[in-house]
Design an enzyme around this catalytic site. Structure first.
Site, PDB file in Angstrom:
ATOM      1  CG  HIS A 130      57.008  36.799  32.305  1.00 46.75           C
ATOM      2  ND1 HIS A 130      56.619  37.179  33.570  1.00 46.75           N
ATOM      3  CD2 HIS A 130      57.216  37.958  31.615  1.00 46.75           C
ATOM      4  CE1 HIS A 130      56.600  38.495  33.661  1.00 46.75           C
ATOM      5  NE2 HIS A 130      56.953  39.003  32.485  1.00 46.75           N
ATOM      6  CG  ASP A 169      57.242  34.711  35.531  1.00 43.56           C
ATOM      7  OD1 ASP A 169      58.325  35.051  35.033  1.00 43.56           O
ATOM      8  OD2 ASP A 169      56.270  35.483  35.648  1.00 43.56           O
ATOM      9  CB  SER A 194      55.257  41.768  32.641  1.00 43.53           C
ATOM     10  OG  SER A 194      56.628  41.787  32.908  1.00 43.53           O
TER      11      SER A 194
END
Length: 310
Positions: free
Chosen positions: A283, A253, A120
């Site tokens: 995610h 995601d 991320s």
């Protein structure tokens, strides 16, 4: 089945900042070290299962390290201060320098070669660190569910509200004083179908205190402001070293719509862009799919990027 971590969890000083680190040493004296940079929350405990699987799939030959974010840690380590996105980038630069100066006592040696892995916003941090790597010690970057553009568009409306001034301070106070049994119910609901529920729950609850919550929300707020178009440093990396970058996306995601990886591959055809083997990979892959993601990354390394393993 139950999961038990097999590495070592420790706290190390990084330029005066107490930092939580997870380490699993290599079984051989290999100069290549895999370093995982957390997402947000930057709690290194969340990545222990993934790192153990990765270590095992690589035959135990390479040291793997997970490093948490400054301030996203146990209550006695936060220093009661807030850290920006730039602070987190400098923190990771300093951590790598610490290792190569042989001042990280858990891993003896110097002249290490690093393969960074980010999750991320950790991808953004890893790529910025790579771009600033004047000593050329970073061989490549593995980007897991990377949030490097238009981050605000993927953030849930409720989360946007929780990031606002006043609200984030109130939420941090509530989380700090909330009884553990309530936090446990929240964790159970979030990880009900995960084989990793026990260890994830422990990590989740242990880090819920005022400054860790506030740091996470503060960083989230900064991310939505600063991560818009693809950063010029990242674009330069894609132009100059596409073969040293790996990108893994999931079709479900919300932070990275399917047109993101498509556009990335179209503009930079020499970089490796892959979709997860499982379409239902979330995610926050560490909750349910650590093993599957580790398996896929190892396969990509062996099939397409063996140079990163040399």
């Amino acid at each position: 089945r139950a999961y038990t971590m097999s590495g070592v969890h420790m706290v190390t000083d990084v330029a005066g900042i107490p930092t939580e680190v997870y380490l699993k040493k290599g079984e051989t004296h290999h100069s290549t070290v895999f370093v995982m940079i957390a997402g947000n929350p930057g709690v290194v405990n969340f990545y222990e299962q993934f790192l153990d699987h990765l270590h095992d799939k690589l035959g135990g030959a390479y040291p793997v390290i997970g490093v948490g974010h400054a301030g996203h840690c146990a209550a006695n380590l936060t220093q009661d201060r807030l850290f920006t996105l730039e602070d987190q980038i400098l923190h990771k630069q300093n951590f790598l320098e610490l290792i190569n100066k042989d001042e990280f006592s858990a891993l003896k040696g110097n002249n290490f070669r690093f393969v960074l892995m980010g999750h991320s916003i950790g991808c953004y941090v890893a790529l910025k660190v790579k771009r600033r790597d004047e000593s050329n010690t970073i061989a490549g970057v593995i980007n897991l569910f990377p949030t490097i553009r238009n981050l605000r568009d993927g953030v849930d409306t409720i989360i946007k509200f929780l990031m606002t001034p006043g609200v984030r301070h109130s939420l941090a106070a509530v989380g700090h004083y909330c009884p553990n049994w309530v936090l446990q119910k929240v964790a159970e609901r979030a990880t009900a179908t995960s084989e990793a529920t026990p260890w994830f729950m422990e990590a989740f609850i242990s880090k819920l205190h005022y400054y860790s919550i506030l740091n996470s929300l503060w960083l989230a707020k900064i991310e939505t402001i600063e991560v818009e178009e693809v950063d010029e440093d990242i674009r330069d990396l894609l132009k100059e070293e596409p073969h040293n970058l790996i990108w893994l996306y999931s079709p479900m995601d919300p932070y990275t719509p399917t047109h993101f990886p498509k556009e990335l591959k179209e503009e930079f055809p020499l970089t490796t862009v892959e979709m997860t083997d499982r379409d239902d990979t979330e995610h926050a892959f560490v909750i349910k799919h650590s093993r599957e993601v580790a398996d896929q990354i190892c396969r990509i390394l062996l099939d397409k990027h063996s140079s990163l393993l040399s």
